[in-house]
Design an enzyme around this catalytic site. Structure first.
Site, PDB file in Angstrom:
ATOM      1  N   SER A   9      33.752   8.556   9.824  1.00  0.00           N
ATOM      2  CA  SER A   9      32.785   7.553  10.276  1.00  0.00           C
ATOM      3  C   SER A   9      33.518   6.264  10.625  1.00  0.00           C
ATOM      4  CB  SER A   9      31.772   7.274   9.159  1.00  0.00           C
ATOM      5  OG  SER A   9      32.423   6.611   8.088  1.00  0.00           O
ATOM      6  N   GLY A  18      22.336  14.481   7.810  1.00  0.00           N
ATOM      7  CA  GLY A  18      21.539  14.253   6.601  1.00  0.00           C
ATOM      8  C   GLY A  18      21.184  15.538   5.881  1.00  0.00           C
ATOM      9  N   HIS A  35      19.672  10.697   5.893  1.00  0.00           N
ATOM     10  CA  HIS A  35      20.940  10.393   5.237  1.00  0.00           C
ATOM     11  C   HIS A  35      20.741   9.928   3.791  1.00  0.00           C
ATOM     12  CE1 HIS A  35      22.267   9.965   9.541  1.00  0.00           C
ATOM     13  NE2 HIS A  35      23.205  10.734   9.051  1.00  0.00           N
ATOM     14  N   ASP A  77      32.201  10.630  13.517  1.00  0.00           N
ATOM     15  CA  ASP A  77      30.803  10.709  13.071  1.00  0.00           C
ATOM     16  C   ASP A  77      30.081   9.409  13.455  1.00  0.00           C
ATOM     17  OD1 ASP A  77      28.620  11.834  11.724  1.00  0.00           O
ATOM     18  OD2 ASP A  77      29.194  10.946   9.799  1.00  0.00           O
ATOM     19  N   HIS A  78      28.935   9.527  14.092  1.00  0.00           N
ATOM     20  CA  HIS A  78      28.105   8.365  14.461  1.00  0.00           C
ATOM     21  C   HIS A  78      28.859   7.287  15.249  1.00  0.00           C
ATOM     22  CE1 HIS A  78      24.515   9.620  12.298  1.00  0.00           C
ATOM     23  NE2 HIS A  78      25.305  10.013  11.316  1.00  0.00           N
ATOM     24  N   GLU A  83      22.671  12.505  20.067  1.00  0.00           N
ATOM     25  CA  GLU A  83      21.502  12.648  19.184  1.00  0.00           C
ATOM     26  C   GLU A  83      20.231  12.214  19.892  1.00  0.00           C
ATOM     27  OE1 GLU A  83      21.989  11.571  15.095  1.00  0.00           O
ATOM     28  OE2 GLU A  83      19.922  10.907  14.881  1.00  0.00           O
ATOM     29  N   ASP A 142      27.881  14.696   3.497  1.00  0.00           N
ATOM     30  CA  ASP A 142      28.681  13.620   2.921  1.00  0.00           C
ATOM     31  C   ASP A 142      28.200  13.302   1.504  1.00  0.00           C
ATOM     32  OD1 ASP A 142      30.352  11.546   2.404  1.00  0.00           O
ATOM     33  OD2 ASP A 142      29.557  10.178   3.900  1.00  0.00           O
ATOM     34  N   ASN A 199      25.968  18.664   8.570  1.00  0.00           N
ATOM     35  CA  ASN A 199      26.722  17.504   8.086  1.00  0.00           C
ATOM     36  C   ASN A 199      26.493  17.258   6.600  1.00  0.00           C
ATOM     37  OD1 ASN A 199      27.343  17.111  10.751  1.00  0.00           O
ATOM     38  ND2 ASN A 199      26.729  14.968  10.797  1.00  0.00           N
TER      39      ASN A 199
HETATM   40  P1  13P Z   1      24.144  13.342   3.964  1.00  0.00           P
HETATM   41  O1  13P Z   1      23.937  11.913   3.569  1.00  0.00           O
HETATM   42  O2  13P Z   1      22.890  14.147   3.774  1.00  0.00           O
HETATM   43  O3  13P Z   1      25.311  13.971   3.309  1.00  0.00           O
HETATM   44  O4  13P Z   1      24.425  13.364   5.556  1.00  0.00           O
HETATM   45  C1  13P Z   1      25.712  13.109   6.051  1.00  0.00           C
HETATM   46  C2  13P Z   1      25.726  12.940   7.532  1.00  0.00           C
HETATM   47  O5  13P Z   1      24.798  13.233   8.247  1.00  0.00           O
HETATM   48  C3  13P Z   1      26.952  12.403   8.127  1.00  0.00           C
HETATM   49  O6  13P Z   1      26.805  12.145   9.481  1.00  0.00           O
HETATM   50  O1  G3H Z   2      26.054   9.533   8.120  1.00  0.00           O
HETATM   51  C1  G3H Z   2      26.773   8.768   7.475  1.00  0.00           C
HETATM   52  C2  G3H Z   2      27.865   9.310   6.644  1.00  0.00           C
HETATM   53  O2  G3H Z   2      27.391   9.641   5.367  1.00  0.00           O
HETATM   54  C3  G3H Z   2      28.998   8.339   6.595  1.00  0.00           C
HETATM   55  O3  G3H Z   2      28.720   7.276   5.761  1.00  0.00           O
HETATM   56  O4  G3H Z   2      29.257   5.281   7.178  1.00  0.00           O
HETATM   57  O5  G3H Z   2      29.218   5.117   4.664  1.00  0.00           O
HETATM   58  O6  G3H Z   2      31.057   6.355   5.842  1.00  0.00           O
HETATM   59  P1  G3H Z   2      29.627   5.911   5.866  1.00  0.00           P
HETATM   60 ZN    ZN Z   3      24.836  11.566  10.086  1.00  0.00          ZN
END
Ligand code: 13P
Ligand code: G3H
Ligand code: ZN
Length: 311
Positions: A50, A214, A180, A82-83, A134, A258, A256
């Site tokens: 991320s 999420g 998330h 990511d994102h 997305e 995290d 995904n």
């Molecule tokens: P979670 O918070 O459900 O693990 O989702 C992670 C995610 O979507 C990272 O992009």
């Molecule tokens: O979707 C978000 C991921 O869980 C990453 O989280 O931006 O805190 O690294 P972060």
């Molecule tokens: Zn995400």
């Protein structure tokens, strides 16, 4: 093999009815725990970074850790942004060795989301990098699952074909009720996902890989351990594993995770330090943390993803 993009991974996952795990990485122990699990079960994997991870650990450190994991395991590994919030961030990652990027324009008006995603795809594809975009918004969905106004946040299946054709993206994240973090549903609320939307999206995009963000299950064992050893996480609730397995058999090719990694790691560190209050060598408490990540990822591969043996 060098790091790979997601094209072949997703093609096979779609055809064979499984999903690839996309795990967020922030440090060495996380990279090692995930990839040791994948090695043991011969699973392909996406390691995702991320903007926050990049800020915390630095682009070069993370890239080199992922390259080291590929050298150590020989597995198909994709290094994914990511994102990604802007063209510039995506470009930086594409130029800096990532093999896949997400451009997240889900908060933008539709036409702006199309324009941004197309710009990223046009830059990425000649460089052999795949692109995820997305449609629909995850945030807040859990607050109003049974309220009709919530439909505004779910992905509108009527838009997906136009979006994919005009942007040229390689995969699409959709909003069907995941969110998330560790608090995805209210206590007493029945967790549910809109499989009808997923089905309609995949009917309109035959063969096209869908992504679920999420998608942590917020495994109770880890939450209980955190609470037992001094943490305070009442009411943490995730997506039931059987629902994710069902989605993986459908068009969902990337799941995904995290929050589950964070919970596993934190539970292990809390337990270790509570039981060994005089220890202060970080290797002593980071070893069980890495082991917890490994066993969590093995569990995901076997119970949710179905990608064991597919490397
Ligand atoms: P979670 O918070 O459900 O693990 O989702 C992670 C995610 O979507 C990272 O992009
Ligand atoms: O979707 C978000 C991921 O869980 C990453 O989280 O931006 O805190 O690294 P972060
Ligand atoms: Zn995400």
């Amino acid at each position: 093999m060098p790091l790979v993009n997601t094209r072949e991974m997703f093609k096979r996952a779609y055809e064979e009815g499984y999903a690839i795990g996309a795990f967020n990485v922030n440090n060495m122990e996380i990279v090692q725990g995930i990839t040791e699990a994948c090695k043991e079960l011969n699973a392909p994997v996406i390691l995702q970074v991320s903007a926050g991870a990049r800020k915390y650990a630095n682009h070069t450190y993370l890239t080199k850790l992922v390259e080291a994991a590929e050298i150590e395991t020989g597995l198909p590994i994709a290094l994914h942004l990511d994102h990604g919030s802007s063209f510039e961030l995506c470009k930086d990652c594409i130029d800096g060795g990532f093999t896949s990027v997400m451009i997240d324009g889900s908060h933008l008006p539709y036409e702006e989301n199309v324009e941004l995603a197309k710009k990223v795809a046009d830059y990425a594809h000649p460089r052999n990098v795949t692109v995820e975009a997305e449609l629909g918004r995850l945030a807040g969905i859990e607050d109003a699952v049974n309220v009709s106004a919530a439909d505004a946040s779910y992905t509108d299946p009527a838009q997906v074909q136009d979006f994919v054709e005009r942007t040229g993206v390689d995969s699409l994240a959709i909003a069907i009720g995941t969110s998330h973090g560790a608090y995805k549903f209210k206590p007493g609320q029945k967790p549910q996902l809109r499989f009808d939307i997923l089905k309609e999206v995949s009917d309109r995009l035959p063969g096209f890989p869908i992504v679920l963000h999420g998608a942590s299950s917020v495994i109770p064992e880890y939450v209980e351990m955190i609470n037992q050893f001094g943490g305070e996480m009442p009411d943490a609730i995730g997506i039931p594993e059987d629902m994710l397995r069902e989605a993986a058999k459908m068009a969902v090719c990337k799941i995904n995770v995290d929050s589950d990694l964070r919970l596993a790691m934190t539970a292990a560190v809390r337990k270790y330090l509570a039981e060994n209050p005089s220890h202060f060598d970080p290797r002593q408490y980071l070893s069980p943390a890495r082991d917890a990540i490994k066993s969590l990822v093995m569990h995901k591969i076997e119970t949710v993803l179905g990608c064991g043996g597919k490397a």
